[in-house]
Motif scaffolding. Structure first.
Motif, PDB file in Angstrom:
ATOM      1  N   ASN A  10       7.451  38.318  35.065  1.00 26.31           N
ATOM      2  CA  ASN A  10       7.297  36.923  34.637  1.00 26.31           C
ATOM      3  C   ASN A  10       6.793  36.836  33.199  1.00 26.31           C
ATOM      4  OD1 ASN A  10       8.277  35.601  36.895  1.00 26.31           O
ATOM      5  ND2 ASN A  10       6.280  35.384  37.855  1.00 26.31           N
ATOM      6  N   SER A  11       5.909  37.741  32.818  1.00 23.17           N
ATOM      7  CA  SER A  11       5.428  37.763  31.430  1.00 23.17           C
ATOM      8  C   SER A  11       6.582  38.041  30.476  1.00 23.17           C
ATOM      9  CB  SER A  11       4.359  38.839  31.240  1.00 23.17           C
ATOM     10  OG  SER A  11       3.237  38.583  32.025  1.00 23.17           O
ATOM     11  N   LEU A  12       7.445  38.977  30.853  1.00 20.33           N
ATOM     12  CA  LEU A  12       8.615  39.284  30.032  1.00 20.33           C
ATOM     13  C   LEU A  12       9.555  38.096  29.945  1.00 20.33           C
ATOM     14  CD1 LEU A  12       9.280  42.909  31.291  1.00 20.33           C
ATOM     15  CD2 LEU A  12       8.336  42.246  29.078  1.00 20.33           C
ATOM     16  N   LEU A  13       9.707  37.375  31.052  1.00 22.94           N
ATOM     17  CA  LEU A  13      10.557  36.181  31.046  1.00 22.94           C
ATOM     18  C   LEU A  13       9.988  35.109  30.123  1.00 22.94           C
ATOM     19  CD1 LEU A  13      11.474  35.942  34.829  1.00 22.94           C
ATOM     20  CD2 LEU A  13      13.016  36.479  32.937  1.00 22.94           C
ATOM     21  N   VAL A  14       8.663  34.917  30.182  1.00 28.65           N
ATOM     22  CA  VAL A  14       8.024  33.925  29.309  1.00 28.65           C
ATOM     23  C   VAL A  14       8.230  34.323  27.845  1.00 28.65           C
ATOM     24  CG1 VAL A  14       5.813  32.952  28.568  1.00 28.65           C
ATOM     25  CG2 VAL A  14       6.338  33.126  31.007  1.00 28.65           C
ATOM     26  N   VAL A  31       7.620  25.584  30.121  1.00 24.39           N
ATOM     27  CA  VAL A  31       7.811  26.964  30.577  1.00 24.39           C
ATOM     28  C   VAL A  31       8.072  26.970  32.079  1.00 24.39           C
ATOM     29  CG1 VAL A  31       6.681  29.212  30.866  1.00 24.39           C
ATOM     30  CG2 VAL A  31       6.463  27.982  28.693  1.00 24.39           C
ATOM     31  N   GLU A  32       7.293  26.189  32.796  1.00 19.79           N
ATOM     32  CA  GLU A  32       7.454  26.079  34.256  1.00 19.79           C
ATOM     33  C   GLU A  32       8.865  25.625  34.613  1.00 19.79           C
ATOM     34  OE1 GLU A  32       6.845  22.658  37.503  1.00 19.79           O
ATOM     35  OE2 GLU A  32       5.700  22.542  35.646  1.00 19.79           O
ATOM     36  N   ARG A  33       9.325  24.596  33.935  1.00 18.79           N
ATOM     37  CA  ARG A  33      10.638  24.020  34.230  1.00 18.79           C
ATOM     38  C   ARG A  33      11.771  24.981  33.862  1.00 18.79           C
ATOM     39  NH1 ARG A  33      13.614  21.511  30.746  1.00 18.79           N
ATOM     40  NH2 ARG A  33      11.903  20.998  29.373  1.00 18.79           N
ATOM     41  N   LEU A  34      11.675  25.613  32.700  1.00 18.46           N
ATOM     42  CA  LEU A  34      12.739  26.507  32.248  1.00 18.46           C
ATOM     43  C   LEU A  34      12.854  27.775  33.087  1.00 18.46           C
ATOM     44  CD1 LEU A  34      12.213  26.174  28.395  1.00 18.46           C
ATOM     45  CD2 LEU A  34      14.165  25.339  29.716  1.00 18.46           C
ATOM     46  N   LEU A  35      11.730  28.291  33.549  1.00 18.81           N
ATOM     47  CA  LEU A  35      11.732  29.554  34.280  1.00 18.81           C
ATOM     48  C   LEU A  35      11.602  29.387  35.788  1.00 18.81           C
ATOM     49  CD1 LEU A  35       9.546  31.733  31.904  1.00 18.81           C
ATOM     50  CD2 LEU A  35      12.035  31.598  32.046  1.00 18.81           C
ATOM     51  N   LYS A  36      11.391  28.150  36.212  1.00 20.02           N
ATOM     52  CA  LYS A  36      11.224  27.860  37.652  1.00 20.02           C
ATOM     53  C   LYS A  36      10.072  28.682  38.254  1.00 20.02           C
ATOM     54  CE  LYS A  36      16.048  26.555  38.287  1.00 20.02           C
ATOM     55  NZ  LYS A  36      16.352  26.284  36.931  1.00 20.02           N
ATOM     56  N   ILE A  37       8.924  28.618  37.577  1.00 18.88           N
ATOM     57  CA  ILE A  37       7.692  29.224  38.079  1.00 18.88           C
ATOM     58  C   ILE A  37       6.658  28.122  38.203  1.00 18.88           C
ATOM     59  CG2 ILE A  37       8.148  31.533  37.146  1.00 18.88           C
ATOM     60  CD1 ILE A  37       6.338  30.899  34.784  1.00 18.88           C
ATOM     61  N   SER A  38       5.565  28.380  38.884  1.00 15.72           N
ATOM     62  CA  SER A  38       4.541  27.350  39.062  1.00 15.72           C
ATOM     63  C   SER A  38       3.813  27.093  37.745  1.00 15.72           C
ATOM     64  CB  SER A  38       3.547  27.774  40.139  1.00 15.72           C
ATOM     65  OG  SER A  38       2.693  28.792  39.642  1.00 15.72           O
ATOM     66  N   PRO A  39       3.272  25.887  37.592  1.00 20.35           N
ATOM     67  CA  PRO A  39       2.516  25.589  36.367  1.00 20.35           C
ATOM     68  C   PRO A  39       1.334  26.535  36.199  1.00 20.35           C
ATOM     69  CG  PRO A  39       2.804  23.601  37.686  1.00 20.35           C
ATOM     70  CD  PRO A  39       3.359  24.736  38.475  1.00 20.35           C
TER      71      PRO A  39
END
Length: 118
Positions: A10-14, A31-39
């Motif tokens: 996830n860090s690499l994706l960010v 970031v949450e919206r673009l990567l579909k991860i929690s806030p």
């Protein structure tokens, strides 16, 4: 003795978001919206990268934005991210991976042949 570098996929994706446009600023919800991860995950990753000096933040009103910190240290992380992106790309496209491996082997063979005459 080596110390562990705490970096997750996830860090690499960010970080990969920042490689699309080095001048772009992102906020947590984006970031949450673009990567579909929690806030919360986005927030923790951004804070971790900021603590490491890879990104820097700026607060505008109630919104905290993050952007890439242009330093030599950051470049090392970005090289790592580009390698990660290449691996992900090739894993999804096995035919391209196979072609690249064959071309690379052929180029090395040609270099060995011509290298012996130089």
């Amino acid at each position: 003795m080596y110390e562990k570098v705490r970096i997750t996929e996830n860090s690499l994706l960010v970080l990969s978001l920042f490689t699309n446009d080095f001048s772009k600023e992102y906020y947590i919800r984006e970031v949450e919206r673009l990567l579909k991860i929690s806030p919360r995950t986005a927030q923790l990753i951004l804070e971790d990268l900021e603590n490491k000096g890879v990104i820097e933040s700026k607060t505008r009103g109630k919104i905290k934005t993050y952007k890439i910190n242009p330093s030599d240290f950051t470049k090392r992380y970005l090289v790592f991210v580009e390698q990660y992106k290449a691996i992900v790309f090739l894993e999804k496209r096995l035919l391209i991976k196979e072609i690249i491996e064959k071309i690379t082997a052929h180029i090395k063979g040609v270099a060995l042949i011509f290298g012996s005459y130089v």
